[in-house]
Design a protein around this motif. Structure first.
Motif, PDB file in Angstrom:
ATOM      1  N   UNK A  51       0.001  -6.051  -4.155  1.00 34.40           N
ATOM      2  CA  UNK A  51      -0.359  -6.169  -2.708  1.00 34.40           C
ATOM      3  C   UNK A  51      -1.380  -5.087  -2.175  1.00 34.40           C
ATOM      4  N   UNK A  52      -2.376  -5.748  -1.901  1.00 32.12           N
ATOM      5  CA  UNK A  52      -3.694  -4.939  -1.613  1.00 32.12           C
ATOM      6  C   UNK A  52      -3.847  -5.099  -0.181  1.00 32.12           C
ATOM      7  N   UNK A  53      -4.836  -4.493   0.363  1.00 33.45           N
ATOM      8  CA  UNK A  53      -5.063  -4.708   1.902  1.00 33.45           C
ATOM      9  C   UNK A  53      -5.972  -5.920   2.168  1.00 33.45           C
ATOM     10  N   UNK A  70      -3.235 -10.464  -9.077  1.00 33.15           N
ATOM     11  CA  UNK A  70      -2.795 -10.103 -10.430  1.00 33.15           C
ATOM     12  C   UNK A  70      -3.085  -8.964 -10.948  1.00 33.15           C
ATOM     13  N   UNK A  71      -2.099  -8.043 -11.388  1.00 34.10           N
ATOM     14  CA  UNK A  71      -2.356  -6.848 -12.117  1.00 34.10           C
ATOM     15  C   UNK A  71      -3.045  -6.768 -13.089  1.00 34.10           C
ATOM     16  N   UNK A  72      -3.267  -7.866 -13.957  1.00 32.40           N
ATOM     17  CA  UNK A  72      -4.334  -7.656 -15.190  1.00 32.40           C
ATOM     18  C   UNK A  72      -4.348  -9.285 -15.300  1.00 32.40           C
ATOM     19  N   UNK A  73      -5.345  -9.699 -16.228  1.00 35.33           N
ATOM     20  CA  UNK A  73      -5.625 -10.915 -16.631  1.00 35.33           C
ATOM     21  C   UNK A  73      -6.211 -10.860 -18.003  1.00 35.33           C
ATOM     22  N   UNK A  74      -6.024 -12.132 -18.942  1.00 37.59           N
ATOM     23  CA  UNK A  74      -6.811 -12.241 -20.175  1.00 37.59           C
ATOM     24  C   UNK A  74      -7.815 -13.314 -19.892  1.00 37.59           C
ATOM     25  N   UNK A 100      -6.449  -1.833  -5.309  1.00 38.96           N
ATOM     26  CA  UNK A 100      -5.623  -0.619  -4.810  1.00 38.96           C
ATOM     27  C   UNK A 100      -4.339  -1.024  -4.029  1.00 38.96           C
ATOM     28  N   UNK A 101      -3.349  -0.880  -4.588  1.00 40.15           N
ATOM     29  CA  UNK A 101      -1.989  -1.167  -3.863  1.00 40.15           C
ATOM     30  C   UNK A 101      -1.753  -0.629  -2.303  1.00 40.15           C
ATOM     31  N   UNK A 102      -1.657  -1.513  -1.540  1.00 41.14           N
ATOM     32  CA  UNK A 102      -1.275  -0.917  -0.133  1.00 41.14           C
ATOM     33  C   UNK A 102      -0.396   0.334  -0.164  1.00 41.14           C
TER      34      UNK A 102
END
Length: 299
Positions: free
Chosen positions: A8-10, A15-19, A40-42
């Motif tokens: 959860x970003x501003x 997604x945290x990561x991807x392939x 960067x997460x809130x």
């Protein structure tokens, strides 16, 4: 392909990561960028004592962009979007600093590693300039949740890519992509290397693979060091099993080649370096394929 874990970003969820995978994998390589995330997460920004720019000092600046050609040459590319200041997947799963948490740590935690002592454990205490990240101690549950929700799925994805590649080609070569500060002066005479190739001092990859990697970069006109000052982290240590046909090589790119580190911006050489990295990858894939095919024919 992406993992359901989100940040959860501003600017919204991410997604945290991807392939990033090619339609059809044609070379026995897996590329990974674990430290270039900048979503960067809130919650991290709210808990940090640092400014929005200072907290970025741990990023492997734009490494995901430098290597964005990887699917086009026939290999998968695992890319972290979560920032290293939030979670470092190039560490053991539980390298945690007891000074960071309100509660005592469980007995299975490794709190005595050199990396923890330096403030750069799985949940980092500092950014690259040795600035403390957090204004207050964290709840232990929050740190463990990051590991369960993001760290473990990231490594499951990497393990799967390696396994499938080895099953398909008989070998798997992992290129772990990083960047280093322009201030690094590790060459004779105090010169800075353009690249550092790490193989955990000969344990994570065949000498043939490493020699081909160094040779391909040197042929492009770059100064290359081996294992100094970066020999590789947990990813090279954990997955490098050359005797089983799994070779892991860490590549550190000097940021002075392509970025303004103070402004967090690409410089005018960025695209030229990206083109050279694509030439490097294609040359290395061809050289390794020729070497392994020659050996198989001899056997």
């Amino acid at each position: 392909m992406s993992d359901p874990a989100t940040l959860q970003t501003p600017t919204g969820p991410m997604p945290a990561f991807e392939t990033r995978a090619p339609a059809f994998q044609t070379i026995p390589f897996v590329f990974c960028s674990p430290h270039s995330g900048r979503a960067y997460p809130e919650s991290l920004l709210a808990a940090s004592r640092l400014s929005a720019s200072d907290i970025r000092r741990s990023e492997d600046l734009f490494v995901d962009h430098l290597f964005d050609f990887v699917p086009a040459i026939g290999a998968p590319f695992l890319v972290a979007h979560f920032p290293r200041a939030y979670l470092d997947v190039n560490r053991e799963p539980y390298e945690l600093d007891p000074r960071m948490f309100r509660e005592p740590l469980p007995p299975f935690v490794n709190s005595s590693s050199v990396r923890v002592a330096g403030g750069l454990g799985t949940i980092p205490r500092i950014v690259a300039e040795r600035e403390e990240i957090y204004a207050e101690k964290l709840a232990l549950a929050e740190g463990l949740e990051r590991i369960e929700r993001i760290y473990k799925p990231f490594h499951r994805s990497l393990e799967s890519l390696i396994r499938l590649t080895r099953e398909r080609f008989g070998t798997a070569i992992v290129i772990d992509c990083h960047s280093m500060p322009g201030s690094v002066r590790a060459m004779p005479g105090g010169r800075r290397p353009d690249f550092v190739v790490g193989d955990r001092f000969g344990t994570s990859a065949s000498g043939v693979v490493v020699a081909q990697a160094i040779g391909a970069l040197a042929a492009l006109g770059y100064d290359v060091m081996r294992n100094k000052p970066y020999a590789g982290g947990y990813i090279t240590e954990r997955y490098g099993r050359p005797e089983a046909g799994i070779h892991v090589v860490q590549i550190e790119v000097n940021r002075y080649l392509y970025a303004d580190e103070k402004r967090f911006e690409p410089n005018r050489n960025f695209l030229a370096l990206r083109d050279d990295l694509m030439r490097f990858a294609v040359t290395l894939a061809a050289a390794v394929d020729g070497e392994f095919n020659q050996r198989a024919a001899a056997e």
